[in-house]
Write a protein that holds these residues in place. Structure first.
Motif, PDB file in Angstrom:
ATOM      1  N   LYS A  80       0.842  -1.197   0.000  1.00 19.97           N
ATOM      2  CA  LYS A  80       0.000   0.000   0.000  1.00 19.97           C
ATOM      3  C   LYS A  80       0.872   1.240   0.000  1.00 19.97           C
ATOM      4  O   LYS A  80       2.052   1.192   0.324  1.00 19.97           O
ATOM      5  CB  LYS A  80      -0.922  -0.021   1.214  1.00 19.97           C
ATOM      6  CG  LYS A  80      -1.903  -1.180   1.161  1.00 19.97           C
ATOM      7  CD  LYS A  80      -2.888  -1.123   2.281  1.00 19.97           C
ATOM      8  CE  LYS A  80      -3.837  -2.317   2.155  1.00 19.97           C
ATOM      9  NZ  LYS A  80      -4.783  -2.354   3.229  1.00 19.97           N
ATOM     10  N   PHE A  81       0.282   2.385  -0.342  1.00 19.17           N
ATOM     11  CA  PHE A  81       1.016   3.634  -0.508  1.00 19.17           C
ATOM     12  C   PHE A  81       1.761   4.070   0.747  1.00 19.17           C
ATOM     13  O   PHE A  81       2.927   4.379   0.685  1.00 19.17           O
ATOM     14  CB  PHE A  81       0.078   4.742  -0.995  1.00 19.17           C
ATOM     15  CG  PHE A  81       0.734   6.085  -1.102  1.00 19.17           C
ATOM     16  CD1 PHE A  81       1.741   6.321  -2.021  1.00 19.17           C
ATOM     17  CD2 PHE A  81       0.363   7.126  -0.277  1.00 19.17           C
ATOM     18  CE1 PHE A  81       2.359   7.553  -2.122  1.00 19.17           C
ATOM     19  CE2 PHE A  81       0.967   8.366  -0.371  1.00 19.17           C
ATOM     20  CZ  PHE A  81       1.960   8.580  -1.294  1.00 19.17           C
TER      21      PHE A  81
ATOM     22  N   ARG B 131       6.521   9.882   1.725  1.00 17.97           N
ATOM     23  CA  ARG B 131       5.848   9.763   0.428  1.00 17.97           C
ATOM     24  C   ARG B 131       4.819  10.859   0.174  1.00 17.97           C
ATOM     25  O   ARG B 131       4.668  11.324  -0.949  1.00 17.97           O
ATOM     26  CB  ARG B 131       5.230   8.382   0.298  1.00 17.97           C
ATOM     27  CG  ARG B 131       6.290   7.326   0.136  1.00 17.97           C
ATOM     28  CD  ARG B 131       5.704   5.956   0.033  1.00 17.97           C
ATOM     29  NE  ARG B 131       6.753   5.001  -0.314  1.00 17.97           N
ATOM     30  CZ  ARG B 131       6.534   3.738  -0.526  1.00 17.97           C
ATOM     31  NH1 ARG B 131       5.314   3.245  -0.436  1.00 17.97           N
ATOM     32  NH2 ARG B 131       7.532   2.938  -0.831  1.00 17.97           N
TER      33      ARG B 131
END
Length: 159
Positions: free
Chosen positions: A5-6, A139
């Motif tokens: 996942k991100f 991120r």
């Protein structure tokens, strides 16, 4: 991240930053099979991006592993070098010295130049008057920088 996942709070790896920069600037991808130069920490999917960066003139510091988090100063230099002649990043304004932690990067001319240009174009921004050059980019921050690159420089992301 390891879950697939991100993970917006996860650090951005150097190889991930390199991949996004080559896409955003539309740099032609390099050979996918063999690294043109020994660069530590390159996963199989990153070979083509490393080769593209090498062909674009980026020089990798042999002491840095690409599978480790990228700092804010490293990201500035990466984006500035890969911009090359594609984008004018010359900055007539001395923006870098306005940061309260300028002393942390003032002896690195490449970092100063890159931070000047990208701060002047409002692509990179500090926090509370500090640039935080040694902090790792997470991120979510990196996604914001990518968006600013595309918007502020009139680029189209090339997937």
């Amino acid at each position: 991240n390891s879950t697939g996942k991100f993970g917006p709070g996860d650090p951005t790896l150097r190889v991930e930053a390199l991949a996004m920069a080559t896409r955003i600037y539309g740099i032609p991808l390099g050979d996918t099979d063999v690294l043109e130069k020994s660069v530590p920490g390159v996963p199989p999917w990153g070979v083509t991006y490393v080769n593209a960066a090498l062909e674009a003139g980026f020089e990798f510091d042999s002491g840095l592993r690409l599978d480790e988090p990228i700092t804010r100063a490293e990201a500035a230099e990466l984006f500035a070098v890969l911009a090359g002649e594609r984008v004018d990043l010359s900055s007539p304004i001395d923006t870098a010295s306005r940061y309260k932690d300028y002393s942390k990067f003032k002896n690195d001319p490449e970092a100063v130049s890159a931070i000047d240009a990208l701060s002047d174009l409002e692509i990179l921004k500090g926090s509370g008057g500090y640039f935080h050059p040694d902090d790792h980019l997470v991120r979510s921050e990196f996604a914001t920088i990518n968006q600013r690159l595309v918007q502020n420089l009139g680029l189209q992301e090339n997937n």
